[in-house]
Design an enzyme around this catalytic site. Structure first.
Site, short mmCIF file in Angstrom:
data_model
loop_
_atom_site.label_atom_id
_atom_site.label_comp_id
_atom_site.label_asym_id
_atom_site.label_seq_id
_atom_site.Cartn_x
_atom_site.Cartn_y
_atom_site.Cartn_z
N LYS A 120 8.60 -21.74 56.14
CA LYS A 120 9.53 -21.90 55.02
C LYS A 120 10.18 -20.57 54.62
O LYS A 120 11.26 -20.56 54.05
CB LYS A 120 8.79 -22.47 53.80
N HIS A 168 -4.02 -20.60 47.99
CA HIS A 168 -2.92 -19.62 47.94
C HIS A 168 -3.04 -18.92 46.59
O HIS A 168 -2.96 -19.57 45.56
CB HIS A 168 -1.56 -20.33 48.06
N GLY A 198 0.86 -14.83 50.31
CA GLY A 198 0.84 -13.96 49.12
C GLY A 198 0.73 -12.49 49.46
O GLY A 198 0.57 -11.66 48.56
N GLU A 239 -1.73 -17.81 55.98
CA GLU A 239 -0.35 -18.33 56.07
C GLU A 239 0.65 -17.32 55.51
O GLU A 239 1.38 -17.62 54.56
CB GLU A 239 -0.24 -19.64 55.28
N PRO A 240 0.70 -16.12 56.06
CA PRO A 240 1.64 -15.13 55.52
C PRO A 240 3.09 -15.50 55.81
O PRO A 240 3.40 -15.94 56.91
CB PRO A 240 1.26 -13.84 56.24
N ARG A 264 6.25 -13.85 53.57
CA ARG A 264 7.07 -12.65 53.34
C ARG A 264 6.48 -11.40 53.98
O ARG A 264 7.21 -10.46 54.26
CB ARG A 264 7.30 -12.46 51.84
N1 PLP Z 1 1.46 -21.16 52.35
C1 PLP Z 1 1.93 -22.04 51.46
C2 PLP Z 1 1.24 -23.35 51.35
C3 PLP Z 1 3.05 -21.74 50.68
O1 PLP Z 1 3.51 -22.65 49.80
C4 PLP Z 1 3.69 -20.49 50.85
C5 PLP Z 1 4.87 -20.13 50.06
O2 PLP Z 1 5.45 -20.89 49.31
C6 PLP Z 1 3.18 -19.60 51.81
C7 PLP Z 1 2.06 -19.96 52.53
C8 PLP Z 1 3.81 -18.27 52.06
O3 PLP Z 1 3.64 -17.44 50.98
P1 PLP Z 1 4.10 -15.90 51.06
O4 PLP Z 1 5.50 -15.87 51.52
O5 PLP Z 1 3.91 -15.41 49.68
O6 PLP Z 1 3.17 -15.23 52.02
#
Ligand code: PLP
Length: 409
Positions: free
Chosen positions: A53, A181, A222, A259-260, A262
């Protein structure tokens, strides 16, 4: 070709060809390899599943796959994209805890069985589609110190866990682990370790209630995407490492994934925008509201308030395009040049479409370009077509450097 060369070459082409000069993003694909090295060094036990995403451009996904990164998908379309580049179904976690049945069916039909849930209805929907799903129970960690709180929408409280464990048993569904998360932009180093400890308690509850396949901990996303942060990646990783070794030591046999989003994408993309219009605005040299200590400041000899020239600059990219995180107040964006004052607005008719209220810039002319760094996360992929301003094209550079790389963790 470096980012600087790509920016310069593209601007030169625009000039030579007398082209319109639409805004554009430059993606440094080598950045993914650098981040992967950093990840493997500081999180050696945790396999990253990139959150699609965050930036779902195919060259970005390919570069990450080349580095050995797996994928976190949240919808049928994200699953389709990731499968289309040759990712194996077992390299994907379907991490949306509230999925439409058609998306669950698509996942199962395509062999993607690892998925998250946090409510009874989700269990019933999954049960209706297949008993082959392997489920991660999304829990609710304390994200009160995070800028971006996922807990207001997803995650089950500890007291509600037994009910879900029982329902899953009744439906003969297999819970194989826990996910969480902690939110984005956390200012609490304890949040990460506390979430791991909470996950340990849920593992114990699950095992006691007859779920004997508990073998995966998913520590979510995160992680910061740049070094301009209060909580550097290395500190977060150290906090996780300590808690993971305490609660899920290697001999526990629990597989660790994350699940990184950003962390990989944010600093990989640079945005170039053009000044399409400007308006001169005279402002008091020293505003009484910002400097009440010296009412004389900014006055001329005759007592009149001195004025200074500032400009409202209108650029061709805004909150409805790549500046989504600025729109939702989760990020600030700073143009690179520094000198005098200016106010930068996006191109649409939305009066709130501005990125910088007061920033320091030299006097710009219509046709000048500004550069915004760290524009890779939740930017191109959240860009809309509002007011007819289309998403920016992306120019890719340094792709060749990525090909030889493999994930070693
Ligand atoms: N995993 C899940 C379920 C999320 O909803 C998100 C972001 O919305 C992420 C991972 C990615 O988070 P980040 O970009 O803060 O690492």
């Amino acid at each position: 070709m470096s980012v600087e060369e790509a920016l310069a070459t593209h601007l030169e082409d625009i000039g030579k060809n007398n082209a319109d000069g639409d805004p554009f993003l430059v993606a440094d694909l080598a950045h993914f390899r650098r981040q992967q090295r950093r990840w493997s060094k500081h999180m050696p036990r945790v396999h990253p599943y990139y959150a699609v995403k965050c930036n779902s451009a195919l060259p970005v996904l390919r570069a990450l796959a080349e580095c050995g990164v797996n994928f976190d998908c949240a919808s049928k379309e994200e699953l389709r994209l990731v499968l289309s580049i040759g990712t194996r179904p077992d390299q994907i976690v379907f991490s949306h805890p509230a999925k439409d049945t058609s998306h669950i069916r698509y996942a199962i039909e395509n062999g993607v069985t690892l998925m998250t849930f946090d409510n009874v209805d989700e269990l019933r929907k999954i049960h209706a589609v297949s008993r082959d799903a392997r489920l991660l129970l999304r829990i609710l960690p304390d994200d009160s110190k995070s800028l971006y709180k996922h807990g207001i929408k997803f995650g089950v409280k500890l007291e509600d866990v037994p009910c879900l464990l029982k329902t899953a048993r009744e439906l003969s569904l297999s819970i194989v682990g826990v996910s969480f998360h902690v939110g984005g932009g956390s200012t609490s180093i304890d949040a990460f370790a506390d979430a791991v400890r909470l996950a340990r308690r849920v593992f114990d509850l699950a095992e006691r209630s007859g779920h004997h396949d508990m073998s995966i901990l998913d520590i979510g996303g995160g992680f910061p995407g740049s070094d301009v942060t209060l909580m550097p990646f290395e500190s977060i990783a150290a906090s996780f490492q300590t808690a993971l070794n305490e609660c899920f030591p290697p001999e526990s046999g629990v597989r660790l994934i994350a699940e990184p989003g950003r962390f990989y994408a944010e600093s990989a993309l640079t945005l170039a925008v053009k000044v399409v219009s400007r308006r001169e605005v005279m402002r008091p040299a020293v505003s009484a509201s910002t400097d009440s200590r010296n009412t004389e400041a900014g006055c001329n000899a005759d007592g009149a308030v001195a004025q200074r020239r500032t400009f409202k600059y209108y650029v061709n990219e805004g909150l409805h395009n790549s500046f989504h995180l600025v729109a939702v107040k989760l990020a600030t964006a700073t143009p690179r040049l520094l000198s005098l004052g200016g106010h930068i607005w996006g191109p649409t008719c939305n009066p709130n479409d501005w990125m910088n209220q007061q920033c320091m810039l030299p006097e710009l002319q219509v046709g000048d370009w500004l550069r915004y760094d760290r524009m890779g996360a939740y930017s191109a992929c959240t860009s809309s077509h509002f007011n007819g301003f289309l998403p920016s094209r992306i120019i890719y550079c340094r792709a060749f450097e990525v090909r030889a790389v493999r994930f070693s963790g």
